[in-house]
Motif scaffolding. Structure first.
Motif, PDB file in Angstrom:
ATOM      1  N   VAL A 102      20.120  55.326 -65.709  1.00 31.80           N
ATOM      2  CA  VAL A 102      19.180  55.910 -66.685  1.00 31.80           C
ATOM      3  C   VAL A 102      19.961  56.498 -67.860  1.00 31.80           C
ATOM      4  CG1 VAL A 102      17.488  57.755 -67.044  1.00 31.80           C
ATOM      5  CG2 VAL A 102      17.285  56.257 -65.054  1.00 31.80           C
ATOM      6  N   VAL A 103      21.094  57.150 -67.573  1.00 31.10           N
ATOM      7  CA  VAL A 103      21.894  57.726 -68.668  1.00 31.10           C
ATOM      8  C   VAL A 103      22.442  56.605 -69.559  1.00 31.10           C
ATOM      9  CG1 VAL A 103      23.970  59.066 -69.212  1.00 31.10           C
ATOM     10  CG2 VAL A 103      22.430  59.839 -67.381  1.00 31.10           C
TER      11      VAL A 103
ATOM     12  N   LEU B 265      30.087  70.488 -76.907  1.00 28.91           N
ATOM     13  CA  LEU B 265      31.086  69.448 -76.639  1.00 28.91           C
ATOM     14  C   LEU B 265      30.853  68.201 -77.495  1.00 28.91           C
ATOM     15  CD1 LEU B 265      31.265  69.676 -72.722  1.00 28.91           C
ATOM     16  CD2 LEU B 265      33.105  70.246 -74.313  1.00 28.91           C
ATOM     17  N   GLY B 266      29.735  68.211 -78.243  1.00 27.52           N
ATOM     18  CA  GLY B 266      29.419  67.073 -79.109  1.00 27.52           C
ATOM     19  C   GLY B 266      28.977  65.841 -78.358  1.00 27.52           C
ATOM     20  N   LYS B 267      28.412  66.044 -77.158  1.00 21.38           N
ATOM     21  CA  LYS B 267      27.994  64.914 -76.319  1.00 21.38           C
ATOM     22  C   LYS B 267      26.556  64.508 -76.633  1.00 21.38           C
ATOM     23  CE  LYS B 267      31.557  64.255 -74.134  1.00 21.38           C
ATOM     24  NZ  LYS B 267      32.162  62.942 -74.069  1.00 21.38           N
ATOM     25  N   PRO B 268      26.203  63.217 -76.432  1.00 19.33           N
ATOM     26  CA  PRO B 268      24.783  62.851 -76.517  1.00 19.33           C
ATOM     27  C   PRO B 268      24.019  63.654 -75.466  1.00 19.33           C
ATOM     28  CG  PRO B 268      26.141  60.950 -75.849  1.00 19.33           C
ATOM     29  CD  PRO B 268      27.056  62.109 -76.013  1.00 19.33           C
ATOM     30  N   VAL B 269      22.912  64.266 -75.852  1.00 19.02           N
ATOM     31  CA  VAL B 269      22.229  65.169 -74.908  1.00 19.02           C
ATOM     32  C   VAL B 269      21.158  64.415 -74.118  1.00 19.02           C
ATOM     33  CG1 VAL B 269      20.913  67.304 -74.667  1.00 19.02           C
ATOM     34  CG2 VAL B 269      22.757  67.156 -76.347  1.00 19.02           C
ATOM     35  N   VAL B 270      21.501  64.075 -72.881  1.00 16.31           N
ATOM     36  CA  VAL B 270      20.519  63.495 -71.954  1.00 16.31           C
ATOM     37  C   VAL B 270      19.998  64.659 -71.116  1.00 16.31           C
ATOM     38  CG1 VAL B 270      20.125  61.914 -70.042  1.00 16.31           C
ATOM     39  CG2 VAL B 270      21.660  61.246 -71.904  1.00 16.31           C
ATOM     40  N   LYS B 271      18.784  65.108 -71.473  1.00 21.21           N
ATOM     41  CA  LYS B 271      18.232  66.302 -70.823  1.00 21.21           C
ATOM     42  C   LYS B 271      17.529  65.958 -69.513  1.00 21.21           C
ATOM     43  CE  LYS B 271      15.730  69.446 -73.266  1.00 21.21           C
ATOM     44  NZ  LYS B 271      15.020  69.994 -74.443  1.00 21.21           N
TER      45      LYS B 271
ATOM     46  N   VAL C 148      19.059  71.873 -68.809  1.00 22.57           N
ATOM     47  CA  VAL C 148      20.181  71.166 -68.176  1.00 22.57           C
ATOM     48  C   VAL C 148      20.343  69.766 -68.774  1.00 22.57           C
ATOM     49  CG1 VAL C 148      21.015  70.272 -65.958  1.00 22.57           C
ATOM     50  CG2 VAL C 148      19.828  72.484 -66.049  1.00 22.57           C
ATOM     51  N   ALA C 149      21.607  69.339 -68.906  1.00 28.02           N
ATOM     52  CA  ALA C 149      21.891  68.001 -69.446  1.00 28.02           C
ATOM     53  C   ALA C 149      22.982  67.316 -68.623  1.00 28.02           C
ATOM     54  CB  ALA C 149      22.339  68.115 -70.899  1.00 28.02           C
ATOM     55  N   ILE C 150      23.047  66.003 -68.767  1.00 27.22           N
ATOM     56  CA  ILE C 150      24.136  65.235 -68.141  1.00 27.22           C
ATOM     57  C   ILE C 150      25.110  64.842 -69.244  1.00 27.22           C
ATOM     58  CG2 ILE C 150      24.740  63.128 -66.886  1.00 27.22           C
ATOM     59  CD1 ILE C 150      22.044  63.201 -65.604  1.00 27.22           C
ATOM     60  N   ILE C 151      26.414  65.123 -69.009  1.00 26.37           N
ATOM     61  CA  ILE C 151      27.390  64.795 -70.051  1.00 26.37           C
ATOM     62  C   ILE C 151      28.444  63.793 -69.582  1.00 26.37           C
ATOM     63  CG2 ILE C 151      27.177  66.866 -71.480  1.00 26.37           C
ATOM     64  CD1 ILE C 151      29.681  67.932 -69.915  1.00 26.37           C
ATOM     65  N   GLY C 152      28.412  63.435 -68.312  1.00 30.51           N
ATOM     66  CA  GLY C 152      29.412  62.469 -67.849  1.00 30.51           C
ATOM     67  C   GLY C 152      28.869  61.632 -66.710  1.00 30.51           C
ATOM     68  N   ILE C 153      29.222  60.349 -66.720  1.00 32.25           N
ATOM     69  CA  ILE C 153      28.792  59.459 -65.627  1.00 32.25           C
ATOM     70  C   ILE C 153      29.955  58.565 -65.217  1.00 32.25           C
ATOM     71  CG2 ILE C 153      26.318  59.358 -66.194  1.00 32.25           C
ATOM     72  CD1 ILE C 153      26.871  56.747 -67.706  1.00 32.25           C
ATOM     73  N   GLY C 154      29.948  58.170 -63.941  1.00 32.12           N
ATOM     74  CA  GLY C 154      30.982  57.230 -63.483  1.00 32.12           C
ATOM     75  C   GLY C 154      30.570  56.625 -62.159  1.00 32.12           C
ATOM     76  N   MET C 155      30.886  55.362 -61.968  1.00 36.79           N
ATOM     77  CA  MET C 155      30.609  54.753 -60.659  1.00 36.79           C
ATOM     78  C   MET C 155      31.608  53.644 -60.378  1.00 36.79           C
ATOM     79  SD  MET C 155      27.076  52.547 -61.256  1.00 36.79           S
ATOM     80  CE  MET C 155      27.153  51.636 -59.698  1.00 36.79           C
TER      81      MET C 155
ATOM     82  N   GLN D 195      21.142  53.718 -70.109  1.00 35.23           N
ATOM     83  CA  GLN D 195      20.023  53.196 -70.902  1.00 35.23           C
ATOM     84  C   GLN D 195      19.664  54.156 -72.031  1.00 35.23           C
ATOM     85  OE1 GLN D 195      18.474  50.300 -70.766  1.00 35.23           O
ATOM     86  NE2 GLN D 195      19.171  49.453 -68.811  1.00 35.23           N
ATOM     87  N   LEU D 196      19.602  55.458 -71.727  1.00 40.73           N
ATOM     88  CA  LEU D 196      19.192  56.437 -72.746  1.00 40.73           C
ATOM     89  C   LEU D 196      20.260  56.574 -73.842  1.00 40.73           C
ATOM     90  CD1 LEU D 196      17.531  59.199 -70.520  1.00 40.73           C
ATOM     91  CD2 LEU D 196      16.392  57.491 -71.954  1.00 40.73           C
ATOM     92  N   ARG D 197      21.510  56.382 -73.462  1.00 41.97           N
ATOM     93  CA  ARG D 197      22.583  56.432 -74.471  1.00 41.97           C
ATOM     94  C   ARG D 197      22.648  55.140 -75.286  1.00 41.97           C
ATOM     95  NH1 ARG D 197      27.959  58.369 -71.189  1.00 41.97           N
ATOM     96  NH2 ARG D 197      27.545  60.598 -70.982  1.00 41.97           N
ATOM     97  N   GLY D 198      21.923  54.104 -74.834  1.00 41.38           N
ATOM     98  CA  GLY D 198      21.972  52.803 -75.522  1.00 41.38           C
ATOM     99  C   GLY D 198      23.222  52.022 -75.183  1.00 41.38           C
ATOM    100  N   ASN D 199      23.816  52.306 -73.996  1.00 43.76           N
ATOM    101  CA  ASN D 199      25.084  51.675 -73.606  1.00 43.76           C
ATOM    102  C   ASN D 199      24.936  50.667 -72.478  1.00 43.76           C
ATOM    103  OD1 ASN D 199      26.455  53.231 -75.420  1.00 43.76           O
ATOM    104  ND2 ASN D 199      27.131  54.769 -73.935  1.00 43.76           N
ATOM    105  N   ALA D 200      23.715  50.149 -72.267  1.00 40.33           N
ATOM    106  CA  ALA D 200      23.495  49.304 -71.086  1.00 40.33           C
ATOM    107  C   ALA D 200      23.767  47.827 -71.343  1.00 40.33           C
ATOM    108  CB  ALA D 200      22.089  49.512 -70.535  1.00 40.33           C
ATOM    109  N   GLY D 201      24.368  47.512 -72.471  1.00 38.89           N
ATOM    110  CA  GLY D 201      24.803  46.133 -72.751  1.00 38.89           C
ATOM    111  C   GLY D 201      23.643  45.144 -72.721  1.00 38.89           C
ATOM    112  N   LYS D 202      23.862  44.028 -71.991  1.00 42.06           N
ATOM    113  CA  LYS D 202      22.881  42.935 -71.988  1.00 42.06           C
ATOM    114  C   LYS D 202      21.571  43.319 -71.322  1.00 42.06           C
ATOM    115  CE  LYS D 202      26.156  39.125 -72.053  1.00 42.06           C
ATOM    116  NZ  LYS D 202      26.965  38.268 -71.198  1.00 42.06           N
ATOM    117  N   ARG D 203      21.577  44.402 -70.522  1.00 40.80           N
ATOM    118  CA  ARG D 203      20.316  44.795 -69.877  1.00 40.80           C
ATOM    119  C   ARG D 203      19.681  46.012 -70.570  1.00 40.80           C
ATOM    120  NH1 ARG D 203      24.416  46.979 -67.264  1.00 40.80           N
ATOM    121  NH2 ARG D 203      24.113  49.085 -66.464  1.00 40.80           N
ATOM    122  N   GLN D 204      20.106  46.272 -71.811  1.00 42.51           N
ATOM    123  CA  GLN D 204      19.566  47.409 -72.558  1.00 42.51           C
ATOM    124  C   GLN D 204      18.061  47.251 -72.814  1.00 42.51           C
ATOM    125  OE1 GLN D 204      21.194  50.343 -73.616  1.00 42.51           O
ATOM    126  NE2 GLN D 204      19.078  50.938 -74.034  1.00 42.51           N
TER     127      GLN D 204
END
Ligand code: COA
Length: 382
Positions: free
Chosen positions: A343-344, A225-231, A4-11, A346-355
């Motif tokens: 967590v997603v 889908l060519g998504k980064p795979v966060v397993k 199983v993987a996560i392919i989308g996040i939103g908040m 951070q794992l994608r490397g998209n956490a900006g200044k708190r990476q």
């Protein structure tokens, strides 16, 4: 079991969202997650929420959210486990996909706490009504008892709890979705209004509105889908006595320990493999006890890790890079999913200044009440 993987996040942003309703914020987070995943449909939904009936007078949340998201007639159901409702909703989505029943599943969490309800009463319904609430105890009081015994047994002090609040506000100051984006000092915490000695306002998570959603699918579909795979490499859940006084040792959060052991076993790893974690710091003392149950240090030693800066963003094992419940906010049903969103990121490397540097394996721990339920998930970027 399928991988199983996560392919989308939103908040949504967490905070006092007075111009938006419960359904508005859920749909906002869900549309962001669907857009991020790039999928044209979802097969089923699980919505974590603790007590919308008491907070805003609304029940039947599964159907309501599918209706307003425009996904009816797919199956959609509410999952409830007090403040761990979001984490348990995610676990259901994980099981749904892993079992092969559905391919693309939305797991969400939502709570609207600031619309005028008696929040302290509503939250206290997750404690033992007959043996705890009857005597007037609330959650700050229960965690205060844990803190006092921790201090007595291990020699920690209010200053150590304050260090946790300072760290989490420092991280939250870097998070655009956090309720409080300002740094605080040790003295701010030590001089804050006392709620239940030794827990002050600044040791407490706030009252918040907010929603968060993730899209779960198979690793195979994620790759197509060519998504980064966060397993999702581990999932564990557990329960414990609902009342604190029934535990052999009230410093032991057995549900946290067992949920973590099950997640580590599924993942085939040990605590030393975890790079960073989002944990349920509903009160500062909880962060210490949880770190010990997760196996990040020996019992009674977590406050020394905090003192040495090992749990800071640049430390050995960053804890709550999002700002945690303390600073990011705690719209109870949404918290477990928001931890996963962090967590997603951070794992994608998209956490900006708190990476966090070299983020590879992250853990989430979401807890109900004073530890009567707990759910742990472990994630790895491929
Ligand atoms: N951390 C930091 N600041 C906080 C805060 C918190 N937890 N709670 C409130 N504040 C701030 C508010 O923003 C406000 O600031 P302002 O005057 O600049 O606007 C100020 O403190 C007063 O806020 P108010 O809403 O009047 O606080 P309160 O006294 O009603 O509530 C608590 C404070 C700690 C009692 C409340 O946040 C609480 O009950 N938290 C625990 C929630 C809980 O139990 N969750 C479940 C865990 S299991």
């Amino acid at each position: 079991m399928r991988e199983v993987a996560i392919i989308g996040i939103g908040m949504t942003k967490f905070g006092e969202l007075w111009t938006k309703s419960l359904r508005d914020i859920f749909v906002e987070a869900a549309l962001k997650a669907i857009d991020d995943a790039g999928v044209d449909h979802i097969d089923s939904m699980y919505v974590g929420t603790m007590t919308p009936g008491l907070f805003v007078g609304q029940e039947h949340i599964g159907a309501l959210m599918a209706d307003y998201l425009g996904t009816a007639p797919i199956p959609s159901v509410r999952i409830e486990s007090a403040c761990a409702s979001g984490g348990f909703a995610f676990r259901q989505a994980f099981i749904d996909v892993a079992s092969g029943i559905n391919d693309i599943v939305l797991a969400g969490g939502v709570e609207k706490m600031t619309d005028g309800a008696d929040v302290t009463y509503a939250l206290s319904t997750a404690a033992d009504q007959e043996y705890e609430c009857y005597h007037g105890i609330t959650f700050p009081g229960l965690y205060a008892m844990i803190a006092n015994i921790y201090f007595h047994k291990y020699g920690a002090s209010r200053k150590h709890l304050a260090m946790i609040a300072v760290k989490n506000h420092k991280n939250g100051a870097l998070n655009p979705n956090a309720q409080f984006q300002g740094e605080i000092t040790i003295d701010d915490v030590l001089n804050a209004t006392m709620v239940a000695d030794p827990i002050s306002v600044m040791d407490s998570s706030p009252v918040s509105d907010g929603a968060a959603c993730v899209i779960v699918t198979t690793v195979e579909i994620a790759k197509k889908l060519g998504k980064p795979v966060v397993k999702v490499i581990g999932s564990g859940a557990a329960t414990d006595t609902i009342a604190l006084h029934q535990r052999k040792d009230i410093l032991n959060l057995d549900a946290v320990k067992f949920s973590a052991e099950r997640a580590y076993k599924m993942a085939g790893i040990t605590p030393t493999d975890i790079g960073f974690a989002e944990v349920h710091d509903c009160f500062t003392i909880a962060e210490l006890c949880i770190m010990e149950e997760l196996g990040f240090c020996e019992r009674g030693k977590a406050y020394q890790m905090v003192e040495k800066g090992e749990t800071a963003l640049e430390g050995r094992i960053p804890i709550n890079p999002s700002g945690g419940l303390k600073s990011k906010g705690h719209p109870v049903g949404a918290t477990g999913i928001a931890q996963i969103v962090e967590v997603v990121e951070q794992l994608r490397g998209n956490a900006g200044k708190r990476q966090i540097k070299n983020a590879r394996i992250g853990l989430t721990q979401n807890m109900g009440g004073s530890g009567a339920s707990s759910v742990v998930h472990i994630f790895k970027i491929e």
